[in-house]
Write a protein that holds these residues in place. Structure first.
Motif, PDB file in Angstrom:
ATOM      1  N   GLU A 630     126.601 -11.359  13.709  1.00 44.17           N
ATOM      2  CA  GLU A 630     125.812 -10.753  12.051  1.00 44.17           C
ATOM      3  C   GLU A 630     126.210 -12.189  11.106  1.00 44.17           C
ATOM      4  OE1 GLU A 630     127.175  -7.264  11.121  1.00 44.17           O
ATOM      5  OE2 GLU A 630     126.774  -5.903  13.275  1.00 44.17           O
ATOM      6  N   ALA A 631     127.618 -12.503  10.988  1.00 44.36           N
ATOM      7  CA  ALA A 631     128.119 -13.519   9.900  1.00 44.36           C
ATOM      8  C   ALA A 631     126.378 -14.882  10.504  1.00 44.36           C
ATOM      9  CB  ALA A 631     128.931 -14.200   9.742  1.00 44.36           C
ATOM     10  N   ALA A 632     127.039 -15.643  11.580  1.00 41.58           N
ATOM     11  CA  ALA A 632     125.861 -16.599  11.839  1.00 41.58           C
ATOM     12  C   ALA A 632     124.240 -15.813  11.355  1.00 41.58           C
ATOM     13  CB  ALA A 632     125.969 -16.786  13.585  1.00 41.58           C
ATOM     14  N   ILE A 633     123.306 -15.145  11.394  1.00 39.63           N
ATOM     15  CA  ILE A 633     121.950 -14.535  11.332  1.00 39.63           C
ATOM     16  C   ILE A 633     122.590 -14.570  10.287  1.00 39.63           C
ATOM     17  CG2 ILE A 633     120.607 -12.864  10.726  1.00 39.63           C
ATOM     18  CD1 ILE A 633     121.978 -12.183  13.970  1.00 39.63           C
ATOM     19  N   ALA A 634     123.553 -14.098   8.805  1.00 43.22           N
ATOM     20  CA  ALA A 634     123.224 -14.052   7.805  1.00 43.22           C
ATOM     21  C   ALA A 634     123.466 -15.181   7.298  1.00 43.22           C
ATOM     22  CB  ALA A 634     124.465 -13.583   6.879  1.00 43.22           C
ATOM     23  N   ALA A 635     124.356 -16.256   7.755  1.00 41.41           N
ATOM     24  CA  ALA A 635     123.903 -17.493   7.353  1.00 41.41           C
ATOM     25  C   ALA A 635     122.730 -18.309   7.750  1.00 41.41           C
ATOM     26  CB  ALA A 635     125.669 -18.231   7.798  1.00 41.41           C
ATOM     27  N   ALA A 636     122.208 -18.255   9.292  1.00 41.33           N
ATOM     28  CA  ALA A 636     120.797 -19.102   9.078  1.00 41.33           C
ATOM     29  C   ALA A 636     119.634 -18.395   8.339  1.00 41.33           C
ATOM     30  CB  ALA A 636     120.513 -18.288  10.489  1.00 41.33           C
ATOM     31  N   LEU A 637     119.914 -16.849   7.856  1.00 40.89           N
ATOM     32  CA  LEU A 637     118.509 -16.604   6.826  1.00 40.89           C
ATOM     33  C   LEU A 637     118.893 -17.035   5.432  1.00 40.89           C
ATOM     34  CD1 LEU A 637     118.609 -12.757   7.649  1.00 40.89           C
ATOM     35  CD2 LEU A 637     117.251 -14.256   8.291  1.00 40.89           C
ATOM     36  N   ASP A 638     120.139 -17.910   5.369  1.00 44.21           N
ATOM     37  CA  ASP A 638     120.545 -18.274   4.456  1.00 44.21           C
ATOM     38  C   ASP A 638     120.630 -19.470   3.778  1.00 44.21           C
ATOM     39  OD1 ASP A 638     121.253 -15.930   2.518  1.00 44.21           O
ATOM     40  OD2 ASP A 638     123.083 -15.954   2.792  1.00 44.21           O
ATOM     41  N   GLY A 639     120.566 -20.492   4.758  1.00 47.93           N
ATOM     42  CA  GLY A 639     120.113 -21.891   5.243  1.00 47.93           C
ATOM     43  C   GLY A 639     119.189 -22.884   6.071  1.00 47.93           C
ATOM     44  N   GLY A 640     118.638 -21.480   6.617  1.00 46.38           N
ATOM     45  CA  GLY A 640     117.276 -22.298   6.773  1.00 46.38           C
ATOM     46  C   GLY A 640     117.122 -22.305   8.427  1.00 46.38           C
ATOM     47  N   GLY A 641     118.162 -21.239   8.590  1.00 44.59           N
ATOM     48  CA  GLY A 641     118.044 -21.856  10.311  1.00 44.59           C
ATOM     49  C   GLY A 641     117.603 -21.189  10.976  1.00 44.59           C
ATOM     50  N   MET A 642     116.277 -19.904  10.467  1.00 44.81           N
ATOM     51  CA  MET A 642     115.915 -19.570  10.789  1.00 44.81           C
ATOM     52  C   MET A 642     114.207 -19.702  10.878  1.00 44.81           C
ATOM     53  SD  MET A 642     117.391 -16.217  13.047  1.00 44.81           S
ATOM     54  CE  MET A 642     117.732 -15.711  12.990  1.00 44.81           C
ATOM     55  N   ARG A 643     113.918 -19.320  12.440  1.00 48.66           N
ATOM     56  CA  ARG A 643     111.973 -20.176  12.132  1.00 48.66           C
ATOM     57  C   ARG A 643     111.231 -19.099  12.425  1.00 48.66           C
ATOM     58  NH1 ARG A 643     109.937 -22.657  16.722  1.00 48.66           N
ATOM     59  NH2 ARG A 643     111.018 -22.896  18.408  1.00 48.66           N
ATOM     60  N   LEU A 644     109.571 -19.108  12.428  1.00 47.50           N
ATOM     61  CA  LEU A 644     108.719 -18.395  13.437  1.00 47.50           C
ATOM     62  C   LEU A 644     108.004 -19.365  13.882  1.00 47.50           C
ATOM     63  CD1 LEU A 644     107.755 -15.759  10.287  1.00 47.50           C
ATOM     64  CD2 LEU A 644     109.328 -15.809  11.829  1.00 47.50           C
ATOM     65  N   VAL A 645     107.457 -18.364  15.392  1.00 42.67           N
ATOM     66  CA  VAL A 645     106.824 -18.795  16.040  1.00 42.67           C
ATOM     67  C   VAL A 645     105.895 -18.492  15.840  1.00 42.67           C
ATOM     68  CG1 VAL A 645     107.715 -20.387  17.340  1.00 42.67           C
ATOM     69  CG2 VAL A 645     107.494 -18.472  18.098  1.00 42.67           C
ATOM     70  N   TYR A 646     104.017 -18.208  16.254  1.00 42.63           N
ATOM     71  CA  TYR A 646     102.617 -18.040  16.106  1.00 42.63           C
ATOM     72  C   TYR A 646     102.158 -17.118  17.131  1.00 42.63           C
ATOM     73  CZ  TYR A 646     104.527 -18.402  11.674  1.00 42.63           C
ATOM     74  OH  TYR A 646     104.748 -18.514   9.919  1.00 42.63           O
ATOM     75  N   GLN A 647     102.473 -16.346  18.051  1.00 37.38           N
ATOM     76  CA  GLN A 647     101.487 -16.291  19.257  1.00 37.38           C
ATOM     77  C   GLN A 647     100.145 -15.961  18.818  1.00 37.38           C
ATOM     78  OE1 GLN A 647     102.722 -13.463  22.267  1.00 37.38           O
ATOM     79  NE2 GLN A 647     101.820 -15.053  23.991  1.00 37.38           N
ATOM     80  N   PRO A 648      98.579 -15.932  19.419  1.00 42.15           N
ATOM     81  CA  PRO A 648      97.558 -15.748  19.052  1.00 42.15           C
ATOM     82  C   PRO A 648      97.207 -14.515  19.826  1.00 42.15           C
ATOM     83  CG  PRO A 648      97.787 -18.481  19.245  1.00 42.15           C
ATOM     84  CD  PRO A 648      98.871 -17.729  19.815  1.00 42.15           C
ATOM     85  N   VAL A 649      96.857 -14.013  18.537  1.00 37.38           N
ATOM     86  CA  VAL A 649      95.742 -12.763  19.474  1.00 37.38           C
ATOM     87  C   VAL A 649      94.396 -12.800  19.224  1.00 37.38           C
ATOM     88  CG1 VAL A 649      95.285 -10.019  19.286  1.00 37.38           C
ATOM     89  CG2 VAL A 649      97.433 -11.357  18.375  1.00 37.38           C
ATOM     90  N   VAL A 650      93.833 -12.500  20.945  1.00 35.26           N
ATOM     91  CA  VAL A 650      91.994 -13.179  20.898  1.00 35.26           C
ATOM     92  C   VAL A 650      91.130 -11.999  21.446  1.00 35.26           C
ATOM     93  CG1 VAL A 650      90.812 -14.723  22.675  1.00 35.26           C
ATOM     94  CG2 VAL A 650      93.162 -15.308  21.164  1.00 35.26           C
ATOM     95  N   ASP A 651      89.919 -11.841  20.955  1.00 35.68           N
ATOM     96  CA  ASP A 651      88.958 -10.920  21.358  1.00 35.68           C
ATOM     97  C   ASP A 651      88.827 -10.827  22.579  1.00 35.68           C
ATOM     98  OD1 ASP A 651      89.177  -9.432  18.758  1.00 35.68           O
ATOM     99  OD2 ASP A 651      87.135 -11.498  18.165  1.00 35.68           O
ATOM    100  N   VAL A 652      89.124  -9.457  23.381  1.00 31.84           N
ATOM    101  CA  VAL A 652      88.730 -10.037  24.730  1.00 31.84           C
ATOM    102  C   VAL A 652      87.051  -9.803  25.438  1.00 31.84           C
ATOM    103  CG1 VAL A 652      88.976  -7.982  27.075  1.00 31.84           C
ATOM    104  CG2 VAL A 652      91.188  -8.627  25.108  1.00 31.84           C
ATOM    105  N   ALA A 653      86.264  -9.610  24.427  1.00 29.35           N
ATOM    106  CA  ALA A 653      84.871  -9.132  25.109  1.00 29.35           C
ATOM    107  C   ALA A 653      84.174 -11.475  24.595  1.00 29.35           C
ATOM    108  CB  ALA A 653      84.005  -8.726  24.109  1.00 29.35           C
ATOM    109  N   GLY A 654      84.840 -11.412  23.578  1.00 33.17           N
ATOM    110  CA  GLY A 654      83.953 -13.005  23.399  1.00 33.17           C
ATOM    111  C   GLY A 654      84.840 -13.899  23.099  1.00 33.17           C
ATOM    112  N   GLY A 655      86.137 -13.840  23.085  1.00 30.30           N
ATOM    113  CA  GLY A 655      87.033 -15.016  23.084  1.00 30.30           C
ATOM    114  C   GLY A 655      87.116 -15.507  21.558  1.00 30.30           C
ATOM    115  N   ARG A 656      87.004 -15.063  20.617  1.00 28.92           N
ATOM    116  CA  ARG A 656      87.550 -15.047  19.722  1.00 28.92           C
ATOM    117  C   ARG A 656      89.147 -14.868  19.394  1.00 28.92           C
ATOM    118  NH1 ARG A 656      83.931 -16.547  15.129  1.00 28.92           N
ATOM    119  NH2 ARG A 656      81.824 -15.224  16.152  1.00 28.92           N
ATOM    120  N   LEU A 657      89.503 -16.344  18.090  1.00 28.72           N
ATOM    121  CA  LEU A 657      91.120 -15.563  17.723  1.00 28.72           C
ATOM    122  C   LEU A 657      91.034 -14.373  16.386  1.00 28.72           C
ATOM    123  CD1 LEU A 657      93.959 -16.546  17.463  1.00 28.72           C
ATOM    124  CD2 LEU A 657      92.626 -17.989  15.390  1.00 28.72           C
TER     125      LEU A 657
END
Length: 900
Positions: A630-657
Motif C-alpha cells: 500500500e505504501a509503495a502504491i501511494a508512493a507510485a501515485l505521488d512519484g509518477g510510477g503509475m501509467r495507463l495503457v489504452y485498449q481500443p474498443v471497436v464497432d463490431v458491424a463496421g470496424g470503426r474505432l
C-alpha cells in the motif's frame, strides 16, 4: 322657577348611549367588511365557475386535436406500407393495384391533416390549450416533413404520432385538473372524470389498428417487440373499456352500451384481439382497405361519444356558473339586509347597555394582549352573559396554553393532551394539537427507522458494515479500559455462488437469511452478528477468555451453517470458511482487526474451505507485506510510477474505432506488477479511491489531448474513454465530486467518459445506485463490467441507471453452445432496454463473427488490439479510414493460439 345653570350644563353633556353606539359601530364596520368579503368570495366563485367552463371547453378542443392527429396515423402507416417494395409480396397484389390504393391513402392523409390543422386552428389564442396547440403544430409539421421524405420507418412514424397524442392527452388532463381545481361541484367533477375516461378509451382504441399493422408487417428482428406492443396496447384498451362501466352519468353509460353492442365494435374487437392464429391477419388489399375504413368508423363513433361527454360537462359547467351567479345575488341582498339590521341593533344596544361595558372592555383588552385574567361577571343580564362567555373562553385558552406547554416540554404522554376542548373551535384546536403530537411521534419513528436502515442490512436485518465498524471500535475501547480480549470472526460462505447460479437469487436470499438466523442462534446473547455484504458476515465476541473459545465457536458456526437449507425447488448446502482475530487490551483499531480476520478467512479458503484459521505471525507478515505494498502504491501515485495503457474498443458491424478502455500499469523497481496483485491490495483500503482519482484525471486528460490534436471525420462519432471505478470508491460520498473535478480539469465533454462498475456493487450497496444516478445526471455514461459473473438478473436492467453492458470474456470465449446462446440472449435483452453491448476478451475470428451475427455493438480483445501506450493509441485516431475488423476464418482453418 328657573333651573340651576350648573345642572343645565351637566344635562347638556353627551348621553352615554352615543358613546355606546360609537363603541358598537366598530363591530358594525366589521360586519360590513365581512359582508363585503363574502360578496367578493361569491364573485370569485362566479369567476371560478367561468374559468372551469373555459377549461372544460379547452378539454373539448384538445380532444378534437388528439382525435384528429390519431386519424392521421392509419393512412400515414398505410401509405408507408404501400410505398414499401416488400408490401406487394406480403399482400399478394400487383404494383398497379397498390398504386391505386396509394392514391386513396394519399387523399386520406391529406384530408386527415386538414382536419387536424382545423382542430389546431380552433384552439383560441390565449386559452389554456394555446401553448400545447402551438407545440403540437410544430411537432406535426416536422413529423409530416420527415414522413413525406420517407425518413421514418413504421415504428418511428407510429411513435412520433403517439408522442403527439400523449402530449395532447397530458394537456387534456391538465385542463381537466384546472377545471376541477376551481372548486366545481362533485357532479361536475365526476362528469369531467367521465370525459377523461371516454377520451382515454378513444385514444387506446385509435392505437389498436396501427399496433395491429405493426405486428402484421414486423420483420424477424422486430417481431417480438411489435407483438409485445400490440398485446400491451390491447391490455390498455380492455382496461379502458372496463373503466367505462364506472361512468357516473346514466345517459352516458347508456350511450356507451349502445356503442359497445354495435356490430362495428364487435367486429373490430374480434379482429384486433392479439392472437397467434394466422386467420386473424388480413393480407388481402381489399380486405385491408375495408378494415382501415371500418377502424376509422369505429374511432369516429367513439369520438362522438367523447363529444357527448364533453357536451354534458359543458352543460353542467354552465349550470354551475349560473348557480354561482344566483348565490352572488342572494349573498349581496343578504349582506345589505344584515348591515341594515346590524345598524339598527347597534343603535338599540347603545341605548340599553349599562356602564359595566367599561369594565368588560378593559378585561377584553387585557385578554386580547394575551393576559388570561379572571373575568368579573357584573352589570345587566346581557353583560353578565357576555362576561360569563368571555370567562369560559379564557378557561379554554388556559387549557390550550397548558396543552401547548406540554407539547413544548416534549411531554407527549401528558393526560392533559387527551382532554377535548369545548365548542367547534376547541375541537379544531384540539385536533391540531393531536396532529402535532402525532407528527412528532411519526418523525421520531421515521428517524428511528432511517437510523435503523442506515446501520442495518435490509435482507437479514443484521448490522451492516458501517455499524459493524462502529460496534468493533466501541468494543475495543471497552477492552482498553478493562484489559479484556475482543474476538472477531470473519465468516465467508463457501458455495454460495453455486446456489445463486443453480437456483436463482431468491434462493440465495433465503440462504442468507437462514445463515443469519443460525449465526444469531449459535452465539452468546451479548455477542453481535453483522453482515458485511454479499456472502460475508462477522461475529463480534466480547469478552474473550481464551483463543480456544473462539476456535470452538468458529467450528460450531461451520457445523451449523453446513446444515441443509430448504429453498424453492429443493434443498441446498453451503459451507463457511472462518477467520479469527483477537484484539488484546484494545491495542488494535477496528480496521486492523477486520483486516486480520479477513486475512485469516482467506487462508482458511486457501487451505480447503470449511475450516477456521486464527490470525498468527505468518499472516501478520502477510499483512505487513500488504501494508508495504500500500505504501509503495501511494508512493507510485505521488512519484509518477503509475501509467495507463489504452485498449481500443471497436464497432463490431463496421470496424470503426469506438473508444478506449484505460488500464492501469505499475512497474515497481523496474519490475512490472500484475494488476491482480496490487489492485486487490488497494481495494482493501481507501487507497483505491486515490488510485481511481488518478486514473480519472489521467485518462480524461489524455483523451482531451488527443481531441485537441485530431479532428474526427465529418459525421463520425468521437471516441469515448472508459475508466473502471471500484466499488469502494462508488460508495464514497466524494465520487461525484471526483468525476466532476476530473472533467473540469481536462475540459473533456462528460458524454465522452464511460464509468465501468461491477454488477456486484450494484446489488450489495443501494448507495452505489444513488451515486450512479447522480453521475449520469452529470452526463457521463455508465457500463456494467464483467456482466454475467455477479448476481444481476436481466430483469433488473430496466431499473438500473446504466447505458452499456460489458459481457465477461468467460462467456465470449466459452465453446459451450449454451453459453453462446446466453450471450445472444443478453444482447437481445440489453437492446430491448436501450443498452449498448461490449464483448470483452475477443481472441478468435469465429468469436468476432458470432458476435457480429448476434448483433453485438462493440468488442475489445487481443484479436482486435492489445492494450497500447498513449502514443500508439493516439495514432489510431489519425488515419482517415478506420482499421478493418479481422475477417471470419474459413471453415477448416486451424485456430490460432490465444494471446495473453
Amino acid at each position: 322657577m328657573t333651573a340651576d345653570p350648573t345642572t343645565r350644563t351637566k344635562r347638556r353633556g353627551v348621553a352615554l348611549w352615543w358613546y355606546l353606539t360609537a363603541l358598537v359601530a366598530v363591530p358594525l364596520v366589521g360586519v360590513g367588511v365581512l359582508a363585503t368579503l363574502v360578496v367578493v368570495t361569491r364573485g370569485a366563485q362566479v369567476g371560478s365557475a367561468a374559468r372551469a367552463e373555459d377549461a372544460i371547453r379547452t378539454v373539448a378542443q384538445l380532444d378534437a386535436v388528439r382525435a384528429a392527429a390519431e386519424q392521421e396515423i392509419l393512412p400515414a402507416l398505410a401509405l408507408a406500407v404501400i410505398d414499401d417494395p416488400a408490401a406487394a409480396d406480403e399482400l399478394g397484389v400487383s404494383p398497379v393495384v397498390l398504386g391505386g390504393a396509394r392514391g386513396i391513402a394519399l387523399a386520406t392523409v391529406t384530408d386527415a391533416r386538414a382536419v387536424t390543422d382545423g382542430a389546431l386552428a380552433a384552439v383560441p389564442a390565449g386559452s389554456l390549450g394555446a401553448d400545447v396547440a402551438a407545440r403540437v403544430g410544430e411537432t406535426l409539421s416536422r413529423l409530416r416533413t420527415r414522413i413525406d421524405a420517407g425518413e421514418l420507418g413504421l415504428n418511428r412514424m407510429y411513435l412520433g404520432y403517439m408522442g403527439v397524442s400523449n402530449e395532447v392527452m397530458t394537456a387534456e388532463r391538465a385542463a381537466a385538473s384546472a377545471a376541477v381545481s376551481e372548486g366545481v361541484p362533485a357532479r361536475t367533477v365526476r362528469a369531467v372524470q367521465d370525459v377523461q375516461t371516454v377520451a382515454q378509451l378513444a385514444q387506446d382504441a385509435a392505437r389498436q389498428m396501427p399496433l395491429y399493422l405493426g405486428s402484421l408487417f414486423a420483420t424477424d428482428n422486430t417481431l417480438i417487440g411489435a407483438r409485445l406492443a400490440w398485446e400491451t396496447g390491447w391490455l390498455s384498451y380492455t382496461d379502458a373499456k372496463r373503466q367505462m362501466g364506472e361512468l357516473s352519468q346514466e345517459s352516458l353509460r347508456a350511450a356507451w352500451e349502445r356503442v359497445e353492442r354495435s356490430e362495428l365494435m364487435a367486429e373490430m374487437d374480434a379482429l384486433l384481439t392479439p392472437s397467434d392464429d394466422p386467420v386473424v391477419f388480413v393480407t388481402d388489399i381489399d380486405r385491408m382497405t375495408d378494415v382501415l375504413f371500418r377502424s376509422s368508423d369505429r374511432d369516429a363513433m367513439l369520438g362522438e361519444l367523447v363529444d357527448t361527454a364533453v357536451d354534458s360537462v359543458l352543460s353542467l359547467a354552465a349550470a354551475d356558473r349560473e348557480e354561482a351567479a344566483d348565490d352572488l345575488r342572494s349573498t349581496l341582498a343578504l349582506g345589505i339586509g344584515l348591515l341594515a339590521a346590524s345598524a339598527l341593533g347597534a343603535w338599540w344596544l347603545g341605548r340599553t347597555v349599562a356602564r359595566s361595558l367599561g369594565l368588560l372592555a378593559g378585561q377584553a383588552t387585557q385578554i386580547s394582549r394575551g393576559e388570561l385574567v379572571e373575568v368579573e361577571v357584573l352589570g345587566p343580564r346581557e353583560v353578565r352573559t357576555v362576561s360569563a362567555a368571555l370567562g369560559e373562553a379564557v378557561g379554554g385558552l388556559r387549557r390550550i396554553q397548558d396543552q401547548a406547554q406540554a407539547v413544548a416540554r416534549g411531554d407527549l404522554g401528558d393526560a392533559l393532551l387527551e382532554q377535548p376542548l369545548p365548542g367547534p373551535l376547541g375541537e379544531v384546536v384540539h385536533a391540531s394539537i393531536r396532529q402535532i403530537v402525532t407528527s412528532v411521534r411519526q418523525r421520531e419513528d421515521l428517524q428511528f427507522a432511517l437510523a435503523h436502515q442506515a446501520t442495518h442490512d435490509p435482507l437479514t436485518e443484521l448490522p451492516n458494515r458501517t455499524q459493524a465498524l462502529t460496534l468493533v471500535t466501541s468494543a475495543l475501547h471497552r477492552a482498553r479500559r478493562s484489559g479484556a480480549m475482543t474476538g472477531l470472526l470473519f465468516v465467508d460462505l463457501d458455495g454460495f455462488k453455486a446456489v445463486n447460479d443453480g437456483h436463482g437469487h431468491a434462493a440465495g436470499d433465503t440462504v442468507l437469511r437462514e445463515v443469519a438466523a443460525r449465526l444469531r442462534s449459535l452465539v452468546r446473547p451479548g455477542d453481535v452478528v453483522c453482515r458485511l455484504g454479499g456472502d460475508e458476515f462477522v461475529v463480534l465476541v466480547e469478552p474473550v477468555r481464551a483463543e480456544r473459545d473462539l476456535m470452538d465457536l468458529a467450528h460450531r458456526l461451520i457445523a451449523g451453517i453446513g446444515e441443509p437449507v430448504d429453498v424453492p425447488g429443493g434443498r441446498v448446502r453451503v459451507g463457511a470458511s472462518i477467520g479469527v482475530a483477537v484484539g488484546r487490551d484494545g491495542g488494535a483499531d477496528a480496521d486492523v482487526l477486520f483486516a486480520e480476520a479477513g486475512t485469516a478467512a482467506s487462508r482458511a479458503k486457501q487451505h480447503g474451505r470449511g475450516r477456521a484459521e486464527i490470525f498468527d505471525e505468518t499472516l501478520r507478515r502477510q499483512l505487513a507485506a500488504r501494508a508495504e505494498t500500500e505504501a509503495a502504491i501511494a508512493a507510485a501515485l505521488d512519484g509518477g510510477g503509475m501509467r495507463l495503457v489504452y485498449q481500443p474498443v471497436v464497432d463490431v458491424a463496421g470496424g470503426r474505432l469506438h473508444g478506449f478502455e484505460a488500464l492501469l500499469r505499475w512497474e515497481r523497481d523496474g519490475v512490472p506488477v500484475p494488476p491482480d496483485q496490487f489492485i486487490p491490495v488497494a481495494e482493501a483500503s481507501s487507497l483505491i479511491c486515490d488510485v481511481d482519482r488518478w486514473v480519472l484525471h489521467e485518462a480524461t486528460r489524455q483523451l482531451a489531448a488527443w481531441r485537441a490534436r485530431t479532428t474526427p471525420p465529418p459525421g463520425a462519432p468521437e471516441p469515448t474513454m472508459a475508466v473502471n471505478v471500484s466499488g469502494r470508491h462508488l460508495t464514497d460520498r466524494r465520487v461525484v465530486a471526483d468525476v466532476a473535478g476530473a472533467l473540469a480539469a481536462s475540459g473533456l465533454p462528460p458524454h465522452l467518459l464511460v464509468l465501468e462498475v461491477t454488477e456486484t456493487v450494484l446489488v450489495d450497496d443501494p448507495v452505489a445506485l444513488t451515486h450512479l444516478a447522480e453521475l449520469r445526471a452529470l452526463g457521463v455514461a455508465i457500463a456494467i463490467d464483467d456482466f454475467g459473473t455477479g448476481y444481476t438478473s436481466i430483469g433488473q436492467l430496466r431499473q438500473m441507471p446504466v447505458d452499456t453492458l460489458k459481457i465477461d470474456r468467460s462467456f465470449v470465449t466459452s465453446p459451450d453452445p449454451g453459453q453462446r446462446e446466453l450471450v445472444a440472449l443478453v444482447i437481445r435483452a440489453a437492446h430491448t432496454f436501450g443498452l449498448d453491448v461490449v464483448a470483452e476478451g475477443v481472441e478468435e475470428p469465429e468469436q468476432l463473427e458470432r458476435l457480429r451475427e448476434q448483433g453485438c455493438d462493440h468488442a475489445q480483445g487481443y484479436l482486435l488490439h492489445r492494450p497500447l501506450p498513449a502514443e500508439a493509441a493516439g495514432a489510431l485516431l489519425r488515419p482517415a479510414t478506420p482499421p478493418a475488423l479481422p475477417a471470419p476464418r474459413p471453415a477448416g482453418t486451424p485456430q490460432a493460439a490465444a494471446t495473453s
